[in-house]
Design an enzyme around this catalytic site. Structure first.
Site, PDB file in Angstrom:
ATOM      1  N   CYS A  21       0.841  -1.195   0.000  1.00 46.44           N
ATOM      2  CA  CYS A  21       0.000   0.000   0.000  1.00 46.44           C
ATOM      3  C   CYS A  21       0.876   1.246   0.000  1.00 46.44           C
ATOM      4  O   CYS A  21       2.077   1.172   0.285  1.00 46.44           O
ATOM      5  CB  CYS A  21      -0.934   0.009   1.209  1.00 46.44           C
ATOM      6  SG  CYS A  21      -0.077   0.305   2.772  1.00 46.44           S
ATOM      7  N   CYS A  24       2.881   1.892   3.190  1.00 46.04           N
ATOM      8  CA  CYS A  24       4.113   1.089   3.302  1.00 46.04           C
ATOM      9  C   CYS A  24       5.224   1.714   2.464  1.00 46.04           C
ATOM     10  O   CYS A  24       6.390   1.750   2.876  1.00 46.04           O
ATOM     11  CB  CYS A  24       3.855  -0.334   2.832  1.00 46.04           C
ATOM     12  SG  CYS A  24       2.495  -1.166   3.673  1.00 46.04           S
ATOM     13  N   ASP A 418      -8.326  24.628 -31.971  1.00 45.71           N
ATOM     14  CA  ASP A 418      -7.632  25.125 -33.155  1.00 45.71           C
ATOM     15  C   ASP A 418      -8.320  24.493 -34.364  1.00 45.71           C
ATOM     16  O   ASP A 418      -8.879  23.399 -34.257  1.00 45.71           O
ATOM     17  CB  ASP A 418      -6.164  24.718 -33.090  1.00 45.71           C
ATOM     18  CG  ASP A 418      -5.399  25.126 -34.340  1.00 45.71           C
ATOM     19  OD1 ASP A 418      -5.609  26.252 -34.811  1.00 45.71           O
ATOM     20  OD2 ASP A 418      -4.614  24.305 -34.839  1.00 45.71           O
TER      21      ASP A 418
END
Length: 732
Positions: A21, A24, A418
């Protein structure tokens, strides 16, 4: 003699295994940063890579050895090559390498045996030592990690779990202690497995480019070499059914290439001599020879992978919020647990008299709070969603440079486009042919193409491409170009002219002819549609007018309609330097809601600023080169055709790698879904923890529910976030 210290910092990178995780990863990163030999360290949880910069005075091998031992003390490990295993004395026996699996397996076996003895056979006396062995097996694994954490003066989940399990054993809750530590370890393994699966999607993309290339030598012989050894300018051969190892340009042969890995486009693209091919794409039919235009680590695929990995490391505002919340949440819950374990029973005891059973009950509630204090479910709730969404977008052919841009995309109220190369193809084509003086369409095109065949002007190429004769005439002579006007020459023995209407009219008058009044009407008709008008004459006759226009991309009207009707973006505006008449005509066909014409680059920026001043969050879509100022000014810059443009990859926040607008609505849809999942995960993680915490304080639930509030919730938010990778519906 000691090695001479290096005079400058040295950076080295390792893959980290065992990360479960983000919390950790942060713990491991901080531990490495605190080493005396380390100047800087960065652990990217999304890609599981650790980058370390050692101090100039530190010896490299010594520093690497300390980094390795520190990472292992955090419960993770580094991927080393054989030489480093020997140099760092790091090779470990199989039993040590797989200690976690062995201990978790042992713990699970004894937990199962204890449950059978205690709840099936009725041998409660036998189940107690079985539970004790199961709990001790789990503690053998987390105890060294907890001690290492305390030595670093930090209190991570290993410390919290160790205290909770030891406390439960001290209170005689052997069954619960064994089950809690077993489920915690299994949950961590499942978290790690699911995140490795998420990272694997990018690893699969990296693996698309083959390791070997068929290198063609100067004498024409072909040898198989490592793709990393092929230099720019070398020629390689790509057989049918093989993937392209390096970016290059076809110098011989033709084939069809599946470019889905780069552009997201599922339909193979036909390519011949002069066309560019990209590493990782699949040659589906013929044999081609390619001149490498980039080395392996500089290919488009490598740049895309690098930028996706960098994007996964970027923190979005939601992630920063969760990190700040978790930083306060954990110490607050630990403090509350201390109050519940000591202050509450002491206060009650002073008032009503001390009761050992009541004291034990409050201590148990406090230990349950320690399990709830683990922040994993909270911290993992957001990054897994963004990592999955970025990976999903890359598969669609959309490169998103960070999770924050999904958040911005959800707030966009105006998109500016554009025109040239964005709404249009950027390649002029013949749009109209108006015949005059009884001339035929083929005659007009053939005469013009015969004169334009040798010109490199974009309008000339469009005319030649539209001519049925491809510019080939029975007799063409004396061709010359009149600067800024057109071309003149002899076609089939007669003087012919093509170019600006005024130039052609003058040439006809000089030849003794009359300029028909219908010429002006034809020119007006062509220009009203947004096309450039070219007049064609032969002798003293005006044959007709050819309209040449930058054609609209086939996908543009449908994409604009989806943005307006499905994505509910109210303002879709075209910004262009073209004249207003032509721009309005093109805008009507495209389906935009507004048109701003005759704008220089700074004018486009001013228009974007004006929309922002009105309160709109603005996205600008451009080609990433001449639109760079506008892309930078917008809240969200989206560039086109990034597969072939280094500039495009650098200046924008989002890149449509296929150079097509078809995926733009899909990106905005993915952004909305992503932010919905992020909000769901955050609310769910915090909500469940809050409910379980209240119930734990009340004594309604125990450690099993606390494990669910951490590990169980973490798994649920991971699965919910991972659905973004598959394109599945993300509603609960």
């Amino acid at each position: 003699m000691a090695p001479h210290p290096a005079s400058a910092p040295v950076t080295f990178t390792y893959e980290v295994t065992g990360l479960d995780c983000p919390a950790c990863a942060l713990t491991c990163q901080n531990a490495v940063r605190n080493l005396e030999c380390v100047e800087a360290a960065e652990l990217n949880y999304a890609t599981a890579t650790l980058e370390v910069t050692k101090r100039p005075a530190a010896e490299l091998a010594h520093c690497k050895r300390h980094v390795l031992s520190t990472v292992r003390s955090c419960g993770e490990d580094l991927v080393l090559d054989d030489a480093e295993k020997h140099t760092l004395e790091a090779e470990r026996p199989w039993a040590v390498e797989h200690r976690e699996e062995l201990l978790v397996g042992c713990s699970g076996a004894f937990v199962a045996a204890g449950l059978v003895c205690g709840h099936v056979t009725g041998l409660a006396g036998v189940s107690t030592p079985l539970y004790l062995v199961a709990a001790v097996a789990g503690l053998i694994y987390i105890a060294p990690l907890a001690v290492a954490s305390l030595r670093r003066r930090s209190c991570d989940m290993n410390v919290l779990m160790f205290v909770a399990v030891v406390g439960a054993l001290a209170l005689g809750s052997y069954e619960e202690a064994a089950i809690v530590i077993f489920l915690d370890q299994v949950g961590e393994w499942l978290e790690g497995w699911s995140m490795r699966k998420t990272r694997g999607s990018i690893s699969e993309l990296m693996a698309l480019a083959p390791d070997m290339a068929h290198l063609i030598g100067e004498d024409g012989t072909v040898a198989d070499v490592d793709a990393d050894d092929v230099r720019e300018g070398s020629r390689i051969r790509i057989l049918a059914g093989e993937r392209v190892p390096l970016d290059g340009r076809i110098v011989d042969g033709a084939s069809s290439f599946d470019e889905a890995a780069i552009t997201g486009e599922s339909v193979p693209a036909d390519k011949g001599v002069g066309a560019e091919v990209f590493a990782g794409t699949l040659n589906t039919s013929g044999v081609v020879e390619v001149e490498a235009t980039a080395e392996a680590d500089e290919s488009t695929l490598s740049r895309i992978v690098t930028m996706v990995q960098g994007a996964q490391a970027e923190k979005a505002p939601y992630e920063a919020f969760v990190d700040r919340f978790a930083a306060v949440y954990t110490p607050a819950v630990v403090a509350a647990a201390a109050v519940i374990a000591l202050v509450v029973p002491l206060t009650i005891g002073l008032v009503t008299g001390f009761d050992t059973v009541a004291w034990r009950d409050w201590v148990y509630r406090a230990l349950t709070m320690l399990v709830i204090a683990c922040p994993c479910a909270l911290v993992i709730s957001t990054p897994v969603s963004f990592v999955s969404a970025i990976t999903r977008a890359a598969r669609m052919g959309v490169l998103v440079k960070g999770g924050a841009y999904f958040d911005i995309a959800c707030k966009v109220g105006a998109i500016t486009f554009d025109k040239t190369g964005t709404l249009t193809t950027g390649s002029p084509a013949v749009s109209d042919v108006i015949c005059l003086d009884a001339a035929e369409r083929d005659e007009v095109l053939a005469t013009a193409a015969a004169l334009e065949a040798g010109s490199t002007h974009p309008l000339a190429r469009a005319v030649v491409a539209a001519s049925p004769s491809n510019g080939v005439a029975a007799s063409v002579a004396s061709i010359c170009e009149v600067a800024a006007c057109g071309m003149r020459g002899m076609v089939e023995g007669e003087a012919a002219v093509v170019g600006k209407p005024a130039f052609v009219a003058d040439e006809v008058r000089q030849a003794g002819g009359q300029v028909p009044a219908s010429l002006v009407a034809a020119v007006d008709e062509v220009t009203s549609k947004g096309a450039s008008a070219l007049a064609v004459s032969c002798g003293s006759r005006v044959l007709g007018v050819i309209g040449v226009a930058d054609t609209l991309r086939p996908s543009t009207p449908a994409a604009i309609a989806r943005l307006r009707d499905h994505d509910h973006i109210p303002s879709l505006e075209m910004l262009t330097g073209d004249n207003a008449r032509a721009a309005v005509a093109m805008g009507e066909v495209a389906g935009v809601t507004h048109v701003s014409a005759e704008l220089l680059p700074d004018g486009k920026v001013e228009r974007i600023r004006a929309l922002q001043a009105e309160g709109s969050v603005v996205a600008h879509v451009g080609d990433g080169v001449n639109d760079a100022p506008a892309l930078a000014a917008a809240d969200l810059g989206i560039t086109m055709g990034a597969a072939s443009s280094d500039t495009a990859l650098e200046v924008a926040d989002v890149a449509l790698l296929s150079g097509d607008l078809a995926e733009l609505p899909s990106f905005f849809e993915l952004a909305r879904r992503t932010m919905n999942v992020v909000r769901e995960n955050v609310v769910f993680a915090i909500g469940v923890k809050a409910v379980i915490m209240v119930l734990a304080i009340m004594g309604v639930v125990g450690m099993g529910a606390a494990v669910f509030a951490d590990t169980g919730v973490a798994l649920i938010v991971i699965v919910n976030g991972m659905r973004l990778m598959t394109g599945a519906d993300t509603r609960w």
